[in-house]
Design a protein around this motif. Structure first.
Motif, PDB file in Angstrom:
ATOM      1  N   PHE A   4       0.751  12.793  -0.751  1.00 53.33           N
ATOM      2  CA  PHE A   4       0.385  12.401  -2.076  1.00 53.33           C
ATOM      3  C   PHE A   4       1.402  10.976  -2.485  1.00 53.33           C
ATOM      4  N   GLU A   5       2.696  11.143  -2.388  1.00 53.53           N
ATOM      5  CA  GLU A   5       3.590  10.322  -2.885  1.00 53.53           C
ATOM      6  C   GLU A   5       3.251   8.992  -2.350  1.00 53.53           C
ATOM      7  N   TYR A   6       3.276   8.945  -0.973  1.00 58.58           N
ATOM      8  CA  TYR A   6       3.322   7.678  -0.360  1.00 58.58           C
ATOM      9  C   TYR A   6       1.787   7.042  -0.146  1.00 58.58           C
ATOM     10  N   ASN A   7       1.052   7.401  -0.613  1.00 60.71           N
ATOM     11  CA  ASN A   7      -0.362   6.816  -0.968  1.00 60.71           C
ATOM     12  C   ASN A   7      -0.977   6.461  -2.303  1.00 60.71           C
ATOM     13  N   GLY A   8       0.129   6.860  -3.255  1.00 61.78           N
ATOM     14  CA  GLY A   8      -0.180   6.302  -4.618  1.00 61.78           C
ATOM     15  C   GLY A   8       0.513   7.046  -5.492  1.00 61.78           C
ATOM     16  N   GLY A   9       1.011   8.110  -5.216  1.00 58.43           N
ATOM     17  CA  GLY A   9       1.804   8.985  -6.004  1.00 58.43           C
ATOM     18  C   GLY A   9       3.072   8.377  -6.642  1.00 58.43           C
ATOM     19  N   MET A  10       3.651   7.615  -5.668  1.00 57.11           N
ATOM     20  CA  MET A  10       4.842   6.887  -5.805  1.00 57.11           C
ATOM     21  C   MET A  10       4.136   5.531  -6.249  1.00 57.11           C
ATOM     22  N   TRP A  11       4.028   5.220  -7.578  1.00 59.29           N
ATOM     23  CA  TRP A  11       3.050   4.208  -8.237  1.00 59.29           C
ATOM     24  C   TRP A  11       3.142   2.829  -7.483  1.00 59.29           C
ATOM     25  N   ASN A  12       4.619   2.418  -7.127  1.00 61.86           N
ATOM     26  CA  ASN A  12       4.704   1.095  -6.317  1.00 61.86           C
ATOM     27  C   ASN A  12       3.712   0.972  -5.189  1.00 61.86           C
ATOM     28  N   LEU A  13       3.533   2.133  -4.498  1.00 64.22           N
ATOM     29  CA  LEU A  13       2.536   1.917  -3.076  1.00 64.22           C
ATOM     30  C   LEU A  13       1.219   1.823  -3.308  1.00 64.22           C
ATOM     31  N   ALA A  14       0.706   2.193  -4.418  1.00 64.39           N
ATOM     32  CA  ALA A  14      -0.680   1.749  -4.939  1.00 64.39           C
ATOM     33  C   ALA A  14      -0.819   0.507  -5.026  1.00 64.39           C
ATOM     34  N   GLN A  15       0.310  -0.137  -5.748  1.00 58.53           N
ATOM     35  CA  GLN A  15       0.106  -1.692  -5.821  1.00 58.53           C
ATOM     36  C   GLN A  15      -0.263  -2.368  -4.515  1.00 58.53           C
ATOM     37  N   ARG A  16       0.551  -1.816  -3.400  1.00 64.23           N
ATOM     38  CA  ARG A  16       0.236  -2.521  -2.292  1.00 64.23           C
ATOM     39  C   ARG A  16      -0.993  -2.542  -1.873  1.00 64.23           C
ATOM     40  N   TYR A  17      -1.866  -1.462  -2.004  1.00 63.17           N
ATOM     41  CA  TYR A  17      -3.149  -1.369  -1.830  1.00 63.17           C
ATOM     42  C   TYR A  17      -4.034  -2.127  -2.680  1.00 63.17           C
ATOM     43  N   MET A  18      -3.643  -2.170  -4.065  1.00 66.00           N
ATOM     44  CA  MET A  18      -4.337  -2.893  -5.033  1.00 66.00           C
ATOM     45  C   MET A  18      -4.316  -4.593  -4.727  1.00 66.00           C
ATOM     46  N   ALA A  19      -3.060  -4.823  -4.198  1.00 61.91           N
ATOM     47  CA  ALA A  19      -2.897  -6.302  -4.010  1.00 61.91           C
ATOM     48  C   ALA A  19      -3.557  -6.815  -2.738  1.00 61.91           C
ATOM     49  N   ALA A  20      -4.113  -5.914  -1.865  1.00 64.98           N
ATOM     50  CA  ALA A  20      -4.834  -6.516  -0.671  1.00 64.98           C
ATOM     51  C   ALA A  20      -6.185  -7.292  -1.106  1.00 64.98           C
ATOM     52  N   PRO A  21      -6.937  -8.150  -0.504  1.00 71.61           N
ATOM     53  CA  PRO A  21      -8.077  -8.701  -0.664  1.00 71.61           C
ATOM     54  C   PRO A  21      -9.487  -7.589  -0.919  1.00 71.61           C
ATOM     55  N   SER A  22      -9.313  -6.670  -0.114  1.00 70.62           N
ATOM     56  CA  SER A  22     -10.594  -5.610  -0.326  1.00 70.62           C
ATOM     57  C   SER A  22     -10.086  -4.370   0.067  1.00 70.62           C
ATOM     58  N   GLY A  23     -11.228  -3.394  -0.267  1.00 69.40           N
ATOM     59  CA  GLY A  23     -10.839  -1.940   0.143  1.00 69.40           C
ATOM     60  C   GLY A  23     -10.443  -1.811   1.639  1.00 69.40           C
ATOM     61  N   SER A  24     -11.629  -2.423   2.427  1.00 64.59           N
ATOM     62  CA  SER A  24     -11.257  -2.343   3.958  1.00 64.59           C
ATOM     63  C   SER A  24     -10.033  -3.091   4.585  1.00 64.59           C
ATOM     64  N   ARG A  25      -9.664  -4.115   3.735  1.00 64.67           N
ATOM     65  CA  ARG A  25      -8.298  -4.594   4.161  1.00 64.67           C
ATOM     66  C   ARG A  25      -7.271  -3.706   3.754  1.00 64.67           C
ATOM     67  N   ALA A  26      -7.050  -3.134   2.478  1.00 64.90           N
ATOM     68  CA  ALA A  26      -6.112  -2.053   2.091  1.00 64.90           C
ATOM     69  C   ALA A  26      -6.072  -0.981   3.049  1.00 64.90           C
ATOM     70  N   LYS A  27      -7.244  -0.521   3.729  1.00 62.79           N
ATOM     71  CA  LYS A  27      -7.102   0.400   4.977  1.00 62.79           C
ATOM     72  C   LYS A  27      -6.409   0.018   5.826  1.00 62.79           C
ATOM     73  N   ARG A  28      -6.362  -1.180   6.327  1.00 65.79           N
ATOM     74  CA  ARG A  28      -5.479  -1.767   7.237  1.00 65.79           C
ATOM     75  C   ARG A  28      -4.255  -1.927   6.744  1.00 65.79           C
ATOM     76  N   THR A  29      -3.994  -2.071   5.757  1.00 66.32           N
ATOM     77  CA  THR A  29      -2.554  -2.053   4.993  1.00 66.32           C
ATOM     78  C   THR A  29      -1.826  -0.878   5.155  1.00 66.32           C
ATOM     79  N   ALA A  30      -2.689   0.194   4.924  1.00 67.41           N
ATOM     80  CA  ALA A  30      -2.042   1.524   4.958  1.00 67.41           C
ATOM     81  C   ALA A  30      -1.700   2.139   6.808  1.00 67.41           C
ATOM     82  N   LEU A  31      -2.675   1.450   7.695  1.00 68.50           N
ATOM     83  CA  LEU A  31      -2.590   1.927   9.122  1.00 68.50           C
ATOM     84  C   LEU A  31      -1.443   0.975   9.515  1.00 68.50           C
ATOM     85  N   LEU A  32      -1.407  -0.311   9.080  1.00 69.13           N
ATOM     86  CA  LEU A  32       0.044  -0.909   9.537  1.00 69.13           C
ATOM     87  C   LEU A  32       1.292  -0.173   9.194  1.00 69.13           C
TER      88      LEU A  32
END
Length: 522
Positions: free
Chosen positions: A243-271
């Protein structure tokens, strides 16, 4: 610290500030300041997500665990985080991105007013913001302890130096400065970390030490479960960190939000997940081997400093210290940016509505002013804290234990399976989890770390699901919001959101008077 070490460290700080100043070219409005309008490449977001997940605490408190107990430190911390982020790549990362892309939100908590109601959003925002003050204070203390160990600089100056530099670049460049400095810091830290690993292996006889050193260390140092770390604690951390590292720690949700698209955000998380599973091993091996090189330390928190003094030549000590700073500044910078987003977009407008009527320039000035104030408050808290045991208490017994109750309604509210769970379940879940934590922390002597971390989260999860399914609440606005996060926006939707974000009031509309649906959808 020689003159060359000081020059390396000074060059590092100047580089970070220069990146922050350069990043101002990319900042036109608050959408750029908080989410970069989804223009950050997925790989850069992934590196930033990883770097924003830990600080100099690793080289102080976790170094002590590695020194005293061995490889168990990898199993209860980075392994649980890497696995948790891997799960979140499929569940949460794309949905965070679509909140920005489809609804134009600039804060991870902005959607809660529609998903639940305004009171739910406010209690989560205030409790999370207060928690972050304590969390960031622990990070200031950690880097100051390291600076004191290397250069005998008082804690006051160590906290002030790190805070001032972080304040400068994050205030100038917002999220763009954050992700760009994160990448630069990753490079610095990679060079420093590999240099330390090479120095340790050379001292122990070469690469073969990777498998031969275990025979010279205490037998328990190769045990995944050792000391205060139990299987229960590892499982509790796995649940909390998911929970914490997928957005519960709010700053990490921003990294997903800043990616160009949802599919790219998925790559962000996998990296980020891959980096968590591999890179900490490179950092932890020297810490685990430290008893063979600097034996007999009474305080394990001094082990990494002692190791560096023993093995590294002039210049590399400054680089290693810059690496310590890089972790702290990466995490604290991202925390400050997202907390500023929550304060300026979700908290202040409620009692000062005129903030919503600020021009784009006025909103940007207000965001930067709030950033400065928040950094000053967290630094002040660090200055008046007792560094003895403060870091471990904050990291495990406070942050890890209370993050669950705060993040359960935030994270599960994104998923379609829980769309009928309303504000009553969210509030009860939050209050119940924190109440259990308070009883365990203050009222139960000898409660284990696994109990203190795991029980509050499990209580929140049970209450959220139990109350939610017993008393379902469903509205068209909530269903529409959750359903909209299932796929990436069309080009027409992107253009509409972009146009709205460029107006003087780009934030999503507030809840209707009855709290059931946003005024803008009527």
């Amino acid at each position: 610290m020689s003159e060359l070490d000081w020059l390396v460290l000074a060059g590092y700080f100047l580089l970070m500030v220069a990146i922050g100043v350069y990043s101002t070219r990319r900042i036109e409005n608050v959408a750029d300041f908080f989410t970069a309008r989804g223009r950050v490449p997925w790989w850069l977001s992934g590196v930033s997500h990883h770097m924003s997940g830990y600080s100099a605490i690793m080289f102080v408190t976790f170094a002590a665990v590695a020194y005293d107990y061995g490889i168990t430190v990898y199993f209860w911390w980075p392994l649980t985080i890497g696995l948790g982020i891997g799960v979140g790549a499929f569940l949460f990362a794309p949905r965070w991105n679509r909140l920005r892309a489809k609804h134009g939100v600039n804060s991870p908590l902005a959607y809660l007013a529609v998903r639940y109601n305004l009171p739910t959003q406010q209690v989560l925002a205030y409790s999370g913001a207060l928690l972050k003050v304590v969390d960031i204070a622990a990070k200031w203390v950690a880097i100051a302890v390291l600076l004191q160990g290397f250069a005998d600089i008082p804690l006051l100056w160590g906290i002030g130096l790190t805070g001032a530099c972080t304040m400068l670049y994050i205030t100038f460049g917002g999220l763009w400065a954050d992700v760009l400095t994160d990448f630069g810091q990753f490079v610095v830290q990679a060079v420093a970390g590999v240099a330390m690993l090479v120095a340790v292996l050379a001292h122990l006889g070469g690469v073969s030490a990777l498998w031969t050193m275990w025979g010279d260390l205490p037998e328990s140092h190769s045990d995944p479960v050792n000391g205060s770390v139990t299987t229960g604690l590892i499982l509790a951390f796995l649940l909390v960190k998911t929970f914490e590292y997928n957005g519960g720690m709010w700053n990490l949700a921003q990294r997903y939000m800043a990616a160009p698209s949802g599919s790219r955000a998925k790559r962000t998380a996998l990296l980020s997940s891959g980096l968590w599973l591999v890179w900490p091993l490179i950092l932890f091996i020297p810490m685990i081997a430290a008893p063979l090189i600097v034996p007999g330390l009474s305080n394990g928190e001094e082990s990494y400093v002692a190791l560096a003094k023993e093995l590294l030549p002039t210049g590399l000590i400054g680089l290693l210290l810059a690496g310590f700073f890089s972790h702290t500044m990466a995490m604290v910078g991202s925390d400050c940016n997202v907390i500023t987003a929550v304060i300026t977009r979700d908290l202040v407008p409620l009692f000062a509505p005129r903030v919503r009527r600020f021009t784009q320039r006025g909103q940007l000035v207000f965001a930067r002013t709030t950033t400065v104030l928040f950094v000053v408050v967290s630094m002040s808290f660090a200055l008046f804290s007792d560094p003895d045991g403060f870091i471990m208490t904050v990291v495990v017994s406070i942050v890890a234990a209370t993050m669950g109750p705060i993040s359960i309604p935030l994270m599960l509210g994104l998923l379609p399976w829980f769309r009928r769970i309303g504000p009553a379940a969210a509030i009860v879940s939050w209050a119940g989890g924190l109440a259990v934590w308070a009883v365990l922390y203050w009222g139960v002597d000898g409660a284990s770390e696994a109990t203190t971390v795991g029980f509050p989260l499990l209580t929140s999860l049970f209450l959220y699901l139990g109350v939610g399914f017993l008393c379902p609440q469903r509205t068209g606005a909530r269903d529409e919001l959750v359903a909209s996060l299932g796929d990436d926006p069309t080009e027409a939707e992107k253009l509409a959101v972009e146009a709205r974000m460029l107006t003087d009031d780009p934030e999503r509309p507030g809840p209707a008077p009855d709290g059931d649906e946003p005024a803008g959808t009527r």
